[in-house]
Design an enzyme around this catalytic site. Structure first.
Site, short mmCIF file in Angstrom:
data_model
loop_
_atom_site.label_atom_id
_atom_site.label_comp_id
_atom_site.label_asym_id
_atom_site.label_seq_id
_atom_site.Cartn_x
_atom_site.Cartn_y
_atom_site.Cartn_z
N GLU A 1 63.25 36.50 29.09
CA GLU A 1 64.38 36.99 28.27
C GLU A 1 65.42 35.91 28.06
O GLU A 1 65.70 35.16 29.00
CB GLU A 1 65.02 38.21 28.95
CG GLU A 1 64.06 39.38 29.00
CD GLU A 1 64.61 40.57 29.79
OE1 GLU A 1 65.79 40.56 30.17
OE2 GLU A 1 63.83 41.51 30.01
N HIS B 1 66.62 44.56 26.26
CA HIS B 1 66.97 44.95 27.64
C HIS B 1 68.24 45.79 27.67
O HIS B 1 69.27 45.36 28.21
CB HIS B 1 67.09 43.70 28.53
CG HIS B 1 67.02 44.03 29.99
ND1 HIS B 1 66.53 43.15 30.93
CD2 HIS B 1 67.38 45.14 30.70
CE1 HIS B 1 66.59 43.70 32.13
NE2 HIS B 1 67.11 44.93 32.01
N ARG C 1 60.63 45.49 34.38
CA ARG C 1 60.81 44.04 34.38
C ARG C 1 59.66 43.42 33.60
O ARG C 1 58.51 43.88 33.71
CB ARG C 1 60.76 43.48 35.81
CG ARG C 1 62.02 43.66 36.60
CD ARG C 1 63.15 42.76 36.08
NE ARG C 1 64.37 42.92 36.85
CZ ARG C 1 65.36 43.76 36.53
NH1 ARG C 1 65.29 44.51 35.46
NH2 ARG C 1 66.45 43.81 37.28
N GLY D 1 59.79 55.99 41.63
CA GLY D 1 61.06 55.90 42.36
C GLY D 1 62.09 56.75 41.64
O GLY D 1 61.75 57.70 40.95
C1 8YV Z 1 70.87 45.44 33.71
C2 8YV Z 1 68.75 46.05 35.02
O1 8YV Z 1 70.62 45.15 32.37
O2 8YV Z 1 69.53 47.50 36.67
C3 8YV Z 1 68.76 46.61 36.39
O3 8YV Z 1 67.95 46.16 37.21
O4 8YV Z 1 67.88 45.34 34.65
C4 8YV Z 1 69.81 46.42 34.06
O5 8YV Z 1 70.43 47.62 34.36
C5 8YV Z 1 70.99 44.16 34.43
O6 8YV Z 1 71.12 44.28 35.79
C6 8YV Z 1 72.18 43.40 33.89
O7 8YV Z 1 71.88 42.09 33.88
#
Ligand code: 8YV
Length: 316
Positions: free
Chosen positions: A262, A280, A233, A154
């Site tokens: 996490e 993360h 993820r 993607g």
């Molecule tokens: C962020 C993420 O850490 O964009 C995502 O899906 O996992 C990360 O950019 C997250 O959304 C913040 O909680």
């Protein structure tokens, strides 16, 4: 005009919280002692949810908020948001794509290089005085000439591939279906790709369709000289299988920015000398997080102004 009420599910960066505070009446879900009662108490007033890829929004929450009109999420991944529930209720969900692609892809490339050159181990080596006491560090591995298998081509996967082009590696990829115009070799079978790859980079979205896409069979195919990199993820990887594979030497190295539970990281991964573990932080730069926050705010503002949303995820 009265400010619309917005439920913030989990803490957002201070500047974003301030901007939200200026425009909306905020209710902070994480401060509710009894979540169900707290939600019920504000349910009628809430018109928007501001959340993150981590905190998401459950079916229960989406249905409890009778006057909910929009869910604006901070992050590109929407696997923690019950999108079918939102769609059923006619509620648009927005995310923050594109603005984080560069930094997340950089994180993957950075981890791949760091893992191949034992960068963190080398730093520890100097700090522990081992250069003085033991002499030169053992040799590491070149990325040049190796094959990198990317799961998910993607926005982020494609950017990783593009960036890797300068390192003299062969990029191959796996996804649900081939894409027209992509010159990298496509593998329908992820096990087959892992068998041919030296590095396996997980860049697909989370959720049911990719749950444990990297399992014990994939790790076995990757092999003792192979490295796993995950910036997507934790749910995409069978973490127990990774722990077992690292312990048994089934795979060589792992660079992980995301985990199944996490912020908990299995002790066996922490204790291993062959893992690189990040909390993360793929998108965690000042610049990108500000851009993500602006998009969260922009989508809410567009909605309450009755305008089309910038980055809507679900078709209504
Ligand atoms: C962020 C993420 O850490 O964009 C995502 O899906 O996992 C990360 O950019 C997250 O959304 C913040 O909680």
């Amino acid at each position: 005009m009265r400010k619309p009420a917005v439920l913030v599910v989990g803490q957002l960066p201070p500047k974003i919280m301030q901007a939200l505070e200026d425009a909306y009446v905020l209710h902070r879900y994480w401060t509710f002692e009894d979540k169900k009662k707290g939600l019920a108490a504000v349910a009628d007033s809430i018109r928007g949810i501001a959340t993150t890829g981590h905190y998401g929004a459950s079916r229960e929450m989406i249905f409890a908020l009778r006057n909910l009109e929009i869910i604006s999420s901070f992050g590109v991944g929407t696997d923690a948001i019950d999108i079918p529930a939102a769609t059923e209720r006619g509620v648009p969900v927005t995310n923050t794509p594109d603005v984080l692609t560069d930094d997340v892809a950089n994180t993957a490339v950075m981890m791949l290089l760091a893992v191949s050159r034992d960068l963190v181990q080398a730093d520890r080596y100097v700090r522990a005085g081992k250069w003085v006491s033991d002499g030169n560090m053992p040799l590491t591995r070149a990325v040049r000439g190796k094959t990198v298998g990317i799961i998910g081509l993607g926005r982020i996967g494609a950017d990783i591939a593009r960036k890797l082009d300068v390192f003299g590696v062969t990029v191959v990829w796996h996804g649900p279906r081939p894409k027209p115009g992509v010159s990298y070799r496509y593998y329908e079978d992820v096990v087959q790709m892992a068998a041919d790859a030296d590095y396996l980079v997980v860049a697909c979205p989370g959720g049911e369709s990719t749950h444990h896409i990297v399992n014990a069979d994939v790790l076995k195919a990757l092999g003792p000289e192979g490295s796993l990199i995950n910036i997507s993820r934790g749910s995409c990887v069978d973490e127990d299988a990774v722990v077992a594979a690292m312990a048994a030497g089934t795979i060589g190295w792992a660079g992980l920015d995301v985990f199944a539970n996490e912020p908990q990281v299995p002790a066996a991964l922490i204790d291993s000398e062959r893992t690189l573990l990040l909390p993360h932080v793929g998108s965690a730069t000042e610049e990108t997080r500000a851009a993500m926050g602006n998009l969260v705010i922009e989508n809410l503002a567009l909605h309450f102004a009755g305008k089309p949303l910038a980055t809507q995820v679900n078709a209504l």
